[in-house]
Design a protein around this motif. Sequence first.
Motif, PDB file in Angstrom:
ATOM      1  N   ASP A   1      39.133  29.700  35.516  1.00 24.36           N
ATOM      2  CA  ASP A   1      39.473  28.488  35.481  1.00 24.36           C
ATOM      3  C   ASP A   1      39.338  26.981  35.133  1.00 24.36           C
ATOM      4  O   ASP A   1      37.585  27.274  34.765  1.00 24.36           O
TER       5      ASP A   1
ATOM      6  N   ASP B   1      34.375  36.792  44.099  1.00 25.26           N
ATOM      7  CA  ASP B   1      34.929  36.046  43.345  1.00 25.26           C
ATOM      8  C   ASP B   1      36.048  35.619  44.368  1.00 25.26           C
ATOM      9  O   ASP B   1      36.297  34.075  43.801  1.00 25.26           O
ATOM     10  N   HIS B   2      36.824  36.417  44.109  1.00 27.37           N
ATOM     11  CA  HIS B   2      38.039  35.495  45.341  1.00 27.37           C
ATOM     12  C   HIS B   2      38.058  35.270  46.384  1.00 27.37           C
ATOM     13  O   HIS B   2      39.315  34.817  47.037  1.00 27.37           O
TER      14      HIS B   2
ATOM     15  N   ASP C   1      47.225  28.971  57.317  1.00 24.44           N
ATOM     16  CA  ASP C   1      46.356  29.694  56.419  1.00 24.44           C
ATOM     17  C   ASP C   1      46.977  29.453  55.373  1.00 24.44           C
ATOM     18  O   ASP C   1      46.827  30.521  53.885  1.00 24.44           O
ATOM     19  N   ALA C   2      48.020  28.767  55.136  1.00 22.64           N
ATOM     20  CA  ALA C   2      49.120  28.267  53.419  1.00 22.64           C
ATOM     21  C   ALA C   2      49.382  26.889  52.612  1.00 22.64           C
ATOM     22  O   ALA C   2      49.712  26.896  51.567  1.00 22.64           O
ATOM     23  N   GLY C   3      48.274  26.077  52.994  1.00 19.48           N
ATOM     24  CA  GLY C   3      47.928  24.636  52.190  1.00 19.48           C
ATOM     25  C   GLY C   3      49.136  23.599  52.662  1.00 19.48           C
ATOM     26  O   GLY C   3      48.836  22.595  52.283  1.00 19.48           O
TER      27      GLY C   3
ATOM     28  N   LEU D   1      39.189  28.139  45.931  1.00 22.08           N
ATOM     29  CA  LEU D   1      38.444  29.247  46.360  1.00 22.08           C
ATOM     30  C   LEU D   1      37.117  28.631  46.044  1.00 22.08           C
ATOM     31  O   LEU D   1      36.630  27.612  45.529  1.00 22.08           O
TER      32      LEU D   1
ATOM     33  N   PHE E   1      40.061  39.228  42.462  1.00 25.15           N
ATOM     34  CA  PHE E   1      40.228  39.228  41.234  1.00 25.15           C
ATOM     35  C   PHE E   1      38.352  38.686  40.551  1.00 25.15           C
ATOM     36  O   PHE E   1      37.571  38.724  41.521  1.00 25.15           O
TER      37      PHE E   1
ATOM     38  N   ARG F   1      39.651  18.297  50.975  1.00 30.11           N
ATOM     39  CA  ARG F   1      40.146  19.586  50.697  1.00 30.11           C
ATOM     40  C   ARG F   1      40.728  20.380  51.890  1.00 30.11           C
ATOM     41  O   ARG F   1      40.439  20.242  51.958  1.00 30.11           O
ATOM     42  N   LEU F   2      42.265  20.984  51.213  1.00 28.51           N
ATOM     43  CA  LEU F   2      41.926  22.241  51.789  1.00 28.51           C
ATOM     44  C   LEU F   2      41.396  23.917  51.965  1.00 28.51           C
ATOM     45  O   LEU F   2      42.063  24.243  50.754  1.00 28.51           O
TER      46      LEU F   2
ATOM     47  N   ILE G   1      42.860  27.155  50.491  1.00 29.37           N
ATOM     48  CA  ILE G   1      43.866  27.268  49.221  1.00 29.37           C
ATOM     49  C   ILE G   1      42.736  26.537  48.244  1.00 29.37           C
ATOM     50  O   ILE G   1      43.334  26.662  46.763  1.00 29.37           O
TER      51      ILE G   1
ATOM     52  N   ALA H   1      34.146  29.735  45.071  1.00 31.00           N
ATOM     53  CA  ALA H   1      33.195  29.955  43.667  1.00 31.00           C
ATOM     54  C   ALA H   1      33.670  28.404  43.010  1.00 31.00           C
ATOM     55  O   ALA H   1      33.746  28.227  42.033  1.00 31.00           O
ATOM     56  N   SER H   2      35.124  27.890  43.280  1.00 38.21           N
ATOM     57  CA  SER H   2      35.150  26.550  42.579  1.00 38.21           C
ATOM     58  C   SER H   2      35.213  25.097  42.481  1.00 38.21           C
ATOM     59  O   SER H   2      34.815  25.293  42.053  1.00 38.21           O
ATOM     60  N   VAL H   3      34.190  25.507  44.258  1.00 36.98           N
ATOM     61  CA  VAL H   3      33.222  23.934  43.972  1.00 36.98           C
ATOM     62  C   VAL H   3      32.333  24.523  44.072  1.00 36.98           C
ATOM     63  O   VAL H   3      30.679  23.497  44.948  1.00 36.98           O
TER      64      VAL H   3
ATOM     65  N   LEU I   1      37.970  32.881  49.633  1.00 34.25           N
ATOM     66  CA  LEU I   1      38.201  31.747  49.953  1.00 34.25           C
ATOM     67  C   LEU I   1      37.133  30.593  50.448  1.00 34.25           C
ATOM     68  O   LEU I   1      36.659  30.946  51.631  1.00 34.25           O
TER      69      LEU I   1
ATOM     70  N   ARG J   1      29.695  36.826  43.075  1.00 31.17           N
ATOM     71  CA  ARG J   1      28.404  35.720  42.401  1.00 31.17           C
ATOM     72  C   ARG J   1      27.638  35.759  43.435  1.00 31.17           C
ATOM     73  O   ARG J   1      27.968  35.019  44.965  1.00 31.17           O
TER      74      ARG J   1
END
Lengths: 157, 328
Positions: B52, A21-22, A42-44, A64, B7, A58-59, A62, A66-68, A24, A4
């Motif tokens: 999400d 999409d995946h 690398d694990a929060g 994504l 994914f 934010r870490l 962990i 695309a989530s921000v 980090l 994306r």
Amino acid sequence: MARRLLKLTVNGRDREDAVDDHALLVDHLRGIGLTGVKQGCDAGECGACTVLVDGEPRLACITLAASVEGQRVETIESLAQNGRMSRLQAAFHEKLGTQCGFCTPGMIMSAEALLRRHAQPSEREIRAALGGNVCRCTGYVKIVESVQCACAAAAGA
Amino acid sequence: MDTMCAFELKRPTNVAEASALLAKPNARVIAGGTDLVPNLRRGLDAPATLVDITGIAALTALDLDRAPRVIGAGATLAHLAGDPRIGDEYPALAQAAAEVAAPAHRNAGTLGGNLCLDTRCVFYNQSEWWRASNGYCLKRRGDTCHVAPHGKRCHAAFSGDVAPALIVLGAEVEIASVDGMRRLPLAALYRDDGAKHLALAPGELIVAVHVPPAATGSHSAYGKARVRGSVDFPLAGVAMAVAFDGARIARLDVALTGTNSNALSLAGTETLVGRAADDATLAALGNLVAKQVSPMRTTVTASNYRRRVASVLVQRLLRNLAAEHATD
Ligand SMILES: Cc1cc2nc3c(=O)[nH]c(=O)nc-3n(C[C@H](O)[C@H](O)[C@H](O)COP(=O)(O)OP(=O)(O)OC[C@H]3O[C@@H](n4cnc5c(N)ncnc54)[C@H](O)[C@@H]3O)c2cc1C
Ligand code: SF4
Ligand code: FES
Ligand code: FES
């Protein structure tokens, strides 16, 4: 593989990049050259990758990318202005809050978020704000003193 | 750590769209991602689609002016810990949210994600090659449980801090799917089976939590034991809601986390109603907890310690809330 276009404001600049999409957030930021964002556990669990998203810590390891989407991301690289360290950076330098330096960007970004909210925090509040940032070198005393020193400098300015 | 599986990520803007996406095979919800992303990076699941839900504005809303109060599943833990209205009416909820992990986790982590947290075990929260070299285990890809090899079930511990607080506050969860909405008392969301601890059907999404107004004069609190005070899952966590009639207990509800595969509602607290919160009552309550919790060797810390600390925590909470009541 799903990809994306991702719009972010990174350190004050709007940009658009093609990402998986995946992907980090930590890999995306390091990939565009912001290697001040560290990968520790690398694990929060360690806070080395702490960045600010819309002003809050934010870490990145962990999160994504695309989530921000559409949000403001700030990394340690945004703090120095015209080659001059910020007050917090200078305080970590002077008070020996940094030794090997690996935890330092995350420590400073967590402290930065605290000081924006709260110019004169108590020692307890400083320790709580840095609770998720692990340091293997300093034993934390110098780190807390560095944050206090930055507050004192701000109060004196 | 392992890299991420591939994914497709979908970011719906309303619940109907999210439900439609979740109805597809091998789709999974992601909220703050603070539990799911580390687990995916360890190869603990490989969904084809992640939905999400952080772009759904309706899920972050709080409506605290009507009965029951409605708290959106997308509200962050930082929000719940910091909203003074929650702290005033539901101290146990604010305290539990504030005790989850560290600030950066609470800024991302949501109420829904906390309630649906995967269960935890030292043999499970490990990298793919670690688990592979150990022959995997019953919870995923294997056929034996390394904690209780003769048993047939997984004992991984439910370790979310917020569920016990909401259980003693009498909360219900509101669940959406393509088939419509349903409501469930929160305690009934959990099952004492570490490999299938949630009573959610595939495709179901928690949209909100409904909490009855706190009765006047009632008190609540949450207490937790963990390895490091700054960041760590509970070795045991205890929530309590209590009301007094004079110096006597009129109502007492206790729920626990970190000790069983479900969020455990303590049975038998009605036997303490009518008694003062004296040493004998505290000891009886401590015994109820010690008998009902069943911590297994799922943490590095000895399970007997978790049993004993749960029993100490519950007594401490009752003593403190009785003192709080006395000064009201
Ligand atoms: C170092 C570290 C320490 C931690 N310490 C603690 C701790 O002390 N206490 C604690 O409770 N947690 C702890 N956590 C776990 C986690 O940060 C929190 O539980 C957080 O609240 C999870 O919320 P989330 O939104 O990030 O969930 P996600 O990771 O997005 O999701 C978690 C699970 O819930 C499902 N899910 C999410 N939202 C919904 C929904 N609305 N409906 C249905 N299913 C949903 C997801 O599919 C996933 O299976 C810790 C995590 C780390 C990395
Ligand atoms: S309790 Fe047993 S089956 Fe469950 S995760 Fe641990 S080792 Fe695996
Ligand atoms: S590298 Fe992200 S928390 Fe350790
Ligand atoms: S200075 Fe080395 S880890 Fe903190």
